[in-house]
Structures are given as C-alpha cells and as structure tokens.
Design an enzyme around this catalytic site. Sequence first.
Site, short mmCIF file in Angstrom:
data_model
loop_
_atom_site.label_atom_id
_atom_site.label_comp_id
_atom_site.label_asym_id
_atom_site.label_seq_id
_atom_site.Cartn_x
_atom_site.Cartn_y
_atom_site.Cartn_z
N LYS A 9 -3.20 50.40 11.80
CA LYS A 9 -4.51 50.72 11.84
C LYS A 9 -4.24 52.33 12.04
CE LYS A 9 -4.92 51.29 16.47
NZ LYS A 9 -5.06 52.57 17.17
N GLY A 101 4.88 53.38 19.79
CA GLY A 101 4.23 54.19 20.41
C GLY A 101 3.57 55.37 19.69
N GLY A 106 1.02 48.79 15.97
CA GLY A 106 2.27 47.84 15.36
C GLY A 106 2.24 46.60 16.24
N SER A 109 -0.78 44.37 16.31
CA SER A 109 -0.88 43.78 14.97
C SER A 109 0.21 42.62 14.76
CB SER A 109 -0.86 44.92 13.95
OG SER A 109 -1.14 44.29 12.73
N ASP A 141 -6.31 46.15 21.84
CA ASP A 141 -6.43 46.20 20.49
C ASP A 141 -5.94 45.03 19.58
OD1 ASP A 141 -6.65 49.08 20.74
OD2 ASP A 141 -4.67 49.63 19.81
O1 C5P Z 1 -4.50 46.89 26.58
P1 C5P Z 1 -3.41 47.40 26.75
O2 C5P Z 1 -2.30 46.76 27.48
O3 C5P Z 1 -2.82 47.85 25.26
O4 C5P Z 1 -3.52 48.98 27.36
C1 C5P Z 1 -2.22 49.90 27.57
C2 C5P Z 1 -2.94 50.43 28.70
O5 C5P Z 1 -3.94 51.47 28.36
C3 C5P Z 1 -3.66 49.99 29.96
O6 C5P Z 1 -2.65 49.48 30.82
C4 C5P Z 1 -4.74 50.94 30.42
O7 C5P Z 1 -3.91 51.81 31.39
C5 C5P Z 1 -4.91 51.82 29.14
N1 C5P Z 1 -6.17 51.57 28.69
C6 C5P Z 1 -7.47 51.55 29.15
N2 C5P Z 1 -8.65 51.56 28.46
C7 C5P Z 1 -8.59 50.95 27.25
C8 C5P Z 1 -7.53 50.34 26.81
C9 C5P Z 1 -6.23 50.64 27.36
O8 C5P Z 1 -7.30 52.57 30.23
N3 C5P Z 1 -9.94 50.35 26.83
#
Ligand code: C5P
Length: 302
Positions: A9, A101, A106, A109, A141
């Site tokens: 995406k 990263g 990736g 998904s 995501d």
């Molecule tokens: O949800 P995910 O594990 O992908 O998020 C990785 C990190 O990105 C979270 O630990 C957080 O620090 C940050 N994040 C955030 N707000 C979001 C999504 C992610 O602060 N809406």
Amino acid sequence: MLTWEAPAKINLHLRVKGLRADGYHGLESIFLALAWGDTLRIDALKGPGGCELSRNCFCPPGDLPFPPEQDLAYRAALLFREKTGFDRALRIELDKRIPLGAGLGGGSSDAAAVLLALNRLAGTGLSAAALGALAETLGSDVPFFLSPGTALVYGRGERVIPLDSPRNIRVVLVNPGFSSDTAGAFRLLDAERDGPAPEDIPREILVRALSGSPGLWPYGNDFLPLFLEKGKSGEAEAYRGIILSLKALGAEFAGLSGSGSTCFGIFTDGGAADRAVRNLLERWNFVRITFPLARSGNAVLQ
Ligand code: C5P
C-alpha cells in the site's frame, strides 16, 4: 495448498493527530493498495502439528533481520490457531518483495493474508468483524489489508471506510535504500511538534478529491516536513531529491508513504511514468511502476 497475494500500500494522505492514552496516535489517512506485493503459499497437513514459516526474500536488504518466529505472518498464524482451535500442521511459504521498514505495509499485508487464507483453508468462516478483531491486535495497519483497495482510514488505523479506487493512474515507487523506524518517527513527531496537529481537512473534501485530478489533491504526509527539516542529513536529501525528481519527470502528485522510507509519484500519463522509471533507475536501486488495486479479494497481478 492455497496461494494468496499480499499487496503493498501507499498512503496518499497521512495526518497524525495527538498521542492517545493507549500510546497510539489518532490518524486520518487515505490508503491505496497496489497491484504488486508479496505472495503467500499455505498448506495444512493431515494431522495436528506445529507451524513452519519459510521466507524467500527478493527485497532489499536480501537477508531478513529477524527469525521467522518474529515475523508478523507467523504471529498471525499462531493467533488464528489459538482463537479457532485449528491445530493441523501448517507449512507457510512467503515470497517477500516489499522492502522492510519502507512504509508500504509489507508485514501487515502478510499478516492479513495469513488470516484470510487460514479462514478459507480451515473452513472456520470467521466473520469480517471477527477477522478485524484479530487483525487489530496484530498491528494498526493490518485491518486495512483484510479488504485491500482504497480506503479512508482513521482511529489508530483500525477504522476503515472503503472508497472507489482512483482510475487511470500509474504509481511509481522509489525506495531510497534505507528503512524507517515507525515508532521512532512517531516519537520524533511528538518531540518536535510545538503546537497542535495541523487543521483537519474535512472528510468529504478528502474523499471527493480522489476522483479529481491528482494535480489538485489536497493531500500531504505529516512526517515529510519533519524528515526534511529534522531528519538525518542524508535521508532528508534523499527524500527531497526523489520528490523533486518525480515532479520534474511529470508526476502530478508526489509524496512519502507512511512514516517512510518509500516515496511515490502519481502519473496520469503512462509514457511519462515509464520514462520516469528509466530515469530514476539511473540513481536509485528500487524503482517500480504499478497501479491501484481494485478491491477484488486476493487477485493481485505480479
Ligand atoms: O500498530 P503497530 O504495531 O504497527 O505500530 C507500531 C508503532 O507505531 C506503535 O508501537 C506506535 O509507537 C506507533 N503508532 C502510533 N500510532 C498509530 C500507529 C502506530 O503511535 N496510530
């Protein structure tokens, strides 16, 4: 054996709001799934047993920096088994093309693809809401990728409103060769932002703009000005250089996806997009042309 595609995406728009009590940030974003991504093959053997994941990495950096057991795809399989009691031995093979990263989703998904494929393979018939609840625990995501297409995404990422995909556009992806740390990017934003988040663009304007010319899109990414001003010098230069090049080569809109590191250009002229790819490949190793994925189950062109 089931084959399932896990599309990449981009975020056409990414507004980051304040830090919430749960440690996440409120988001308002337009996600666009692409007709390009990873591929998953999954097989359930006859009897009960464990879960094995093998990964073929066709993306930079070549070697995956973490073991299969830490892969979000593996964690998705374990979570599915735990919640449903499906205990047959599983063999999962993942062809990874989406750089890590890279702001292209990736890992998320792949995890959504595992949930969808297992739901089919196991015949568990979990509802969209039940799959959404599992997806949300895996990452912000992941819920979007349960029905990848174009969507307005908000909350911490788990609220997804499907939209019509923009037509007749080409998407040129350029990855600068370094990865971005998502949690670090959010921390930098909190540390550097001295006032409130920028004013919201009303949702109806965000949505309506999507069917208009990309040259008039009011979209932006809150991380980009931050990286240009406060990012490491080589990285800021790379972002500036790629985005200026994309625009000079005919992109009607150019931006950064997610919290980096992939930049993208939106072209309506296919010839200009092809020429841009050839030109950008002289300087950058990872350049791809693709287009939006219409919401169509797991059909993705490679
Ligand atoms: O949800 P995910 O594990 O992908 O998020 C990785 C990190 O990105 C979270 O630990 C957080 O620090 C940050 N994040 C955030 N707000 C979001 C999504 C992610 O602060 N809406």
